[in-house]
Enzyme design. Structure first.
Site, PDB file in Angstrom:
ATOM      1  N   GLU A   1      -2.767  -3.337  -5.736  1.00  0.00           N
ATOM      2  CA  GLU A   1      -4.181  -3.026  -6.064  1.00  0.00           C
ATOM      3  C   GLU A   1      -5.128  -4.144  -5.670  1.00  0.00           C
ATOM      4  OE1 GLU A   1      -1.503  -2.606  -8.150  1.00  0.00           O
ATOM      5  OE2 GLU A   1      -1.444  -0.513  -7.537  1.00  0.00           O
TER       6      GLU A   1
ATOM      7  N   ARG B   1       1.726   2.188  -3.828  1.00  0.00           N
ATOM      8  CA  ARG B   1       1.109   2.565  -5.095  1.00  0.00           C
ATOM      9  C   ARG B   1      -0.403   2.713  -4.943  1.00  0.00           C
ATOM     10  NH1 ARG B   1       2.356  -0.681 -10.631  1.00  0.00           N
ATOM     11  NH2 ARG B   1       0.770  -2.105  -9.837  1.00  0.00           N
TER      12      ARG B   1
ATOM     13  N   ASP C   1       4.555  -2.187  -3.750  1.00  0.00           N
ATOM     14  CA  ASP C   1       4.099  -2.001  -5.129  1.00  0.00           C
ATOM     15  C   ASP C   1       3.031  -3.060  -5.425  1.00  0.00           C
ATOM     16  OD1 ASP C   1       4.064  -1.022  -7.712  1.00  0.00           O
ATOM     17  OD2 ASP C   1       5.872  -2.073  -8.351  1.00  0.00           O
TER      18      ASP C   1
ATOM     19  N   HIS D   1      13.114   7.472 -11.353  1.00  0.00           N
ATOM     20  CA  HIS D   1      12.923   6.019 -11.442  1.00  0.00           C
ATOM     21  C   HIS D   1      12.700   5.635 -12.893  1.00  0.00           C
ATOM     22  CE1 HIS D   1      11.848   1.975 -10.316  1.00  0.00           C
ATOM     23  NE2 HIS D   1      10.585   2.098 -10.656  1.00  0.00           N
TER      24      HIS D   1
ATOM     25  N   ASP E   1      14.375  -1.850  -6.840  1.00  0.00           N
ATOM     26  CA  ASP E   1      13.165  -2.507  -7.338  1.00  0.00           C
ATOM     27  C   ASP E   1      13.389  -4.025  -7.223  1.00  0.00           C
ATOM     28  OD1 ASP E   1      10.804  -3.147  -8.870  1.00  0.00           O
ATOM     29  OD2 ASP E   1      10.931  -1.195  -9.841  1.00  0.00           O
TER      30      ASP E   1
END
Ligand SMILES: *[C@@H]1O[C@H](CO)[C@@H](O)[C@H](O)[C@H]1NC(C)=O
Ligand SMILES: *[C@@H]1O[C@H](CO)[C@@H](O)[C@H](O)[C@H]1NC(C)=O
Ligand SMILES: CC(=O)N[C@H]1CO[C@H](CO)[C@@H](O)[C@@H]1O
Length: 912
Positions: free
Chosen positions: A475, A578, A472, A652, A347
């Protein structure tokens, strides 16, 4: 083409009578929600009427449209012109007075219905669809429109079939305004599935009480209620339980929308769809089976990417690894415990100040060495990238190069640039995410942005030889939009945040339920994200964020996947995203986002996994053991048991939570070793399912009713699931539970381990589920190929093969196995395929395609479940086996045969 097609001429001029009172059931949409429902409020909308204490839509003959003439045939269907019955009657103004209703008959099983403004082009979704160049000559559905002059209505029905033949039927008035479009259809049954991405408590939708969910991509924190999440999938599936006929509908639109499930006065189930932009563009697929619908839909939006074999192995990840050495420690734990693992994921911790394409020189200074160590262990490395790019141009070369490429999202017009705009940032929109300076956001629609992104991926690969990319926050997420300050804004700095203007895009008249659920800090569409009044461009056309917001993840996935195809020539890229949109499955692996270590989220993961298999994204899974929150040992054990059978299997964890990698508790380690060994054993079966998904659009994980669409019990089950048609899983999803009811549809069902008959369906059986096991069944009639497991897929792929043959009532079974080199692009790879049938005591393996990938690999074990007696003789390819080569367990009715038969040629096994 002037030839008219038979089915499309069935534009019957009959009247489309609605059941009395339908309209009174149609909710009048209040921007502020139904809580403000009052006569005074209702009076604000001439399209609405107050009656019996509720505000509902006015009748079609007042608030809707009428057909102006008889339909005109077109080469692929027909068109009908519509006009507003009363120009003045409105909900939010901007009514389009004249509309074109157009039917296009693409395939026998696929009808498109478009309703649009013929005079002024409106936004249409730029995601490419695979549509045939010439239309089909026959159709399994027919479209009937109300006669000229009548209030506009239409139905789409299956040709011939009855009952339950109506697939789509407009109920009440159609509303088509510049920023508010509403359509209601009744449904042939209440067996409704799909729509997303939402927090659904059940796979099957409910209708009473009315349920409304928003759809609009959002970085949604964990919360309660009917929330919009990361992706945008306005797609649903309906099963008619009387006939088993299944159809599906895509509303191909990307604006903020919502859907509402409810019942009409006579009890018929119905759905209202509302969107605040674009056009109505429906694609209806007639199935008639669920798998048909899955294939038909995937073929149009794009067949799913074929995951490389290694990506089907176990992935380990967390947010909060302090250093390369911590990753090494966890890795050592996995090795010491003998737990299979193929991928290590990092990450944002590895980055320097959370900047993409960097790694922290101190705790992560030897990341290249760690990468090499992983590769030496046959593991792969996945690294995360976020879209936001810091504006520290002078000290951040990737950003400066992006600016040189003019790669970032811009304000719609200079008048919206904030007065405190950093002068080095041109007209770019500036926000704040994880890094410690403000950021801009790449416009992934733009060719120069794609080229820049590929170049940065390339440059970074030279220093860190990653194998897969995780995108990630796409959006896209921005922190603190419209608030005083982002939660992570440096405390010493004066308040600042991205603030969106009050335009009719950022503050639309009907902002949808999106702003009323979940973590809606600012109560605006731009909440947790980007402003709507900003521009994207593909170099030819401009798009407003208002329209393409939910395509941001799709556009980044497309850019990233294609970049990786160039960085790894000839290989199949892995991009974990995502945010997704219809068509993302062509490129993306998806995880279900930031869940929490709760039993309820363990349960919901089955629902999300089933839904994404409808959406054409079969490579899906949830964060095993939960992201936020501390997992208890028991929860993590049960979650490893289920998660070992997610198509995308990854543990995760979030920063600050206690460790939950499977090696941390000896008990969980032991269970994980067992279930992951089972997963690795059956990967050849899973891989074959993924091959079918990639070639034909099949799903991988399926609901029980996939094969039993008239089984009312199966239609309601969402705590069990199938891999293909052969394996069924019944996980434990609640605390302190060691048994559960398992539903078995019709047929014979065997325990995968050790192979005795578990049940004859249809039946419900109370099954034992001790802490250390997930219950898995094989369906009678299935042949499951397997391979001896190993600690990585690199090793397991060298191991001998075996077959689990579960006999049906007639003593038969069948299956197939696909094999190739595991990671080359399908078109370039030599591929092997074998069909396997067992009938009349003879097993036949027939090799087609190219045997080369199987060279050197042997079939060494065959286990027959439900075999009635110890055979006197077993021959393999005509040679008698020595009796020591088989064993029959009469208690379990399991016959185990050992042999050594090369799989690159046909194999025949005879029992007598
Ligand atoms: C944004 O898009 C609109 C509509 O196409 C266009 O008029 C405007 O010039 C664009 N603005 C920028 C900065 O490109
Ligand atoms: C935000 O959502 C909550 C429910 O989660 C609701 O109670 C609240 O009224 C909403 N806020 C706004 C501004 O609509
Ligand atoms: C916000 C939220 O609740 N997200 C998800 C977390 O858990 C499941 C799966 O484990 C998801 O499907 C939820 O939607």
């Amino acid at each position: 083409m002037a030839r008219l097609r038979h089915v499309l001429l069935v534009v019957v001029m009959g009247s489309l009578v609605h059941a009395q009172g339908d309209e009174t059931a149609l909710e009048c949409p209040y921007p502020e929600g139904q809580s403000v429902n009052s006569e005074g409020e209702c009076a604000r909308y001439s399209a609405c009427q107050w009656n019996n204490g509720v505000c509902h839509m006015n009748s079609n003959s007042i608030a809707g449209y009428r057909t102006t003439a008889a339909p005109t045939p077109t080469p692929a269907g027909f068109q009908v012109m519509l006009e507003k019955v009363d120009q003045e009657v409105t909900l939010f103004d901007g009514d389009i007075q004249q509309l074109m209703f157009e039917v296009i008959n693409h395939e026998e099983y696929h009808i498109q219905i478009k309703i649009y403004d013929p005079a002024n082009a409106r936004y249409e979704v730029p995601v490419p669809l695979n549509l045939p160049s010439s239309p089909a000559s026959t159709s399994l559905a027919e479209v009937v429109v109300s006669p000229a002059g009548d209030p506009f209505s239409f139905t789409v029905s299956r040709v011939g079939a009855s009952p339950g033949k109506e697939l789509f039927k407009l109920v009440g008035p159609l509303t088509f305004e510049d920023q508010f479009i509403q359509v209601t259809t009744d449904l042939p049954s209440s067996y409704l599935y799909g729509f997303g991405e939402n927090t659904h408590p059940s796979f099957r939708h409910t209708f009473t009480p009315r349920q409304t969910y928003p759809i609009f991509a959002k970085d949604q924190p964990v919360g309660e209620g009917f929330m919009a999440e990361y992706g945008h999938h306005p797609y649903y599936v309906v099963v008619d339980p009387d006939t088993g006929n299944t159809h599906s509908v895509l509303l191909f639109n990307s604006n903020a929308m919502e859907y509402s499930t409810f019942t009409l006065p006579d009890g018929r189930p119905a759905v209202t769809l509302r969107t605040i932009g674009g056009i109505l563009d429906f694609h209806i697929f007639t199935g008639p089976t669920l798998e048909d619908v899955n294939k038909q839909y995937s073929q149009m939006v794009g067949l799913p990417a074929f995951p490389p074999y290694w990506s089907l192995g176990f992935h380990l990840s967390r947010y909060g690894y302090a250093s390369t050495n911590e990753v090494r420690e966890v890795r050592e734990r996995m090795k010491a415990m003998g737990i299979p693992q193929d991928v290590q994921t990092l990450d944002i911790d590895y980055m320097e100040r959370f900047r993409d394409f960097t790694y922290d020189p101190v705790p992560w200074g030897d990341l290249p060495a760690l990468t090499q160590e992983l590769h030496n262990d046959n593991l792969k490395l996945t690294i995360i990238l976020d879209p936001a790019v810091v504006i520290d141009w002078d000290n951040y070369p990737p950003g400066q190069r992006g600016k040189d490429a003019d790669a970032f999202i811009k304000w719609y017009s200079d008048i919206y640039i904030p007065s405190d705009q950093d002068p080095t940032c041109r007209d770019y929109v500036i926000g704040y995410v994880w890094p410690d300076t403000k950021t801009v956001f790449p416009d992934f629609f733009k060719p120069s942005t794609k080229a820049w992104w590929k170049e940065e991926l390339n440059i970074f690969y030279e220093s860190v030889a990653y194998d897969a990319i995780w995108i990630d926050m796409n959006e896209p997420a921005n922190f603190g939009t419209n608030l005083d300050r982002p939660f992570n804004w440096p405390s010493e700095l004066p308040d600042w945040s991205l603030k969106c203007p009050y335009t009719h895009w950022d503050s639309p008249p009907y902002p949808t339920k999106f702003i009323r659920v979940g973590d809606n800090e600012s109560g605006r569409l731009s909440d947790h994200g980007m402003c709507m009044t900003v521009n994207h461009t593909d170099g030819v056309q401009n798009y407003m964020h208002y329209d393409v917001h939910s395509l941001y993840g799709w556009s980044e996935t497309d850019a990233t996947f294609k970049a990786l195809q160039e960085i790894f020539p000839g290989k199949r890229p892995v991009v974990l995203s995502r945010s997704t949109y219809p068509g993302s499955g062509k490129y993306a692996v998806h995880w279900l986002g930031d869940n929490t270590s709760a039993w309820s989220h363990l349960k919901m993961s089955v629902i999300g996994m089933l839904e994404f298999n409808l959406f054409g994204l079969p490579m899906v899974g949830a964060d095993i053991c939960g992201f936020f929150g501390d997992a208890t040992m028991e929860l993590c054990m049960r979650w490893m048991e289920l998660g070992a059978f997610y198509p995308f299997s990854r543990n995760h964890n979030a920063i600050g939570q206690t460790e939950q990698d499977p090696g941390i508790w000896p008990e969980v380690a032991e269970v994980s070793r067992f279930v992951l060994n089972l997963r690795y054993q059956y990967l050849p079966y899973l891989y074959t399912l993924f091959h079918a998904a990639h070639m034909h659009g099949n799903s991988v994980v399926r609901p029980l009713f996939s094969e039993y669409p008239t089984d009312l019990t199966a239609l309601d089950i969402d705590d069990q699931f199938m891999w293909g048609t052969g394996m069924m899983f019944a996980p434990i999803l609640t605390e302190s539970t060691t048994s559960r009811n398992v539903y078995f549809p019709q047929g014979l069902w065997y325990h995968l381990v050790p192979g005795f008959l578990a049940a004859t369906g249809p039946s419900t059986v109370l099954a034992n589920a001790p802490m250390e096991a997930i219950i898995i069944y094989v369906r009678g009639g299935a042949i499951l190929p397997y391979q001896e497991p190993a600690l990585t897929t690199v090793e397991s792929r060298q191991n001998p093969f075996g077959l689990t043959i579960a006999l049906d009532e007639s003593g038969s079974a069948s299956g197939e196995l696909f094999w190739d080199d595991g990671d080359e692009e399908h078109a370039m790879s030599e591929t092997y395929f074998v069909t396997m049938t067992f009938a009349a005591n003879t097993l036949n393996l027939v090799v087609s395609n190219n045997p080369a990938p199987m060279t050197g690999l042997n079939l060494e074990t065959v286990r027959f479940y439900g075999y009635p007696a110890d055979p006197a003789l077993v021959t393999v390819n005509g040679e008698n086996l020595d009796p020591s080569q088989w064993a029959y367990d009469a208690d379990y009715s399991v016959l185990s045969v050992t042999m050594s038969a090369p799989l690159d040629q046909d194999v025949t096994v005879m029992l007598s």
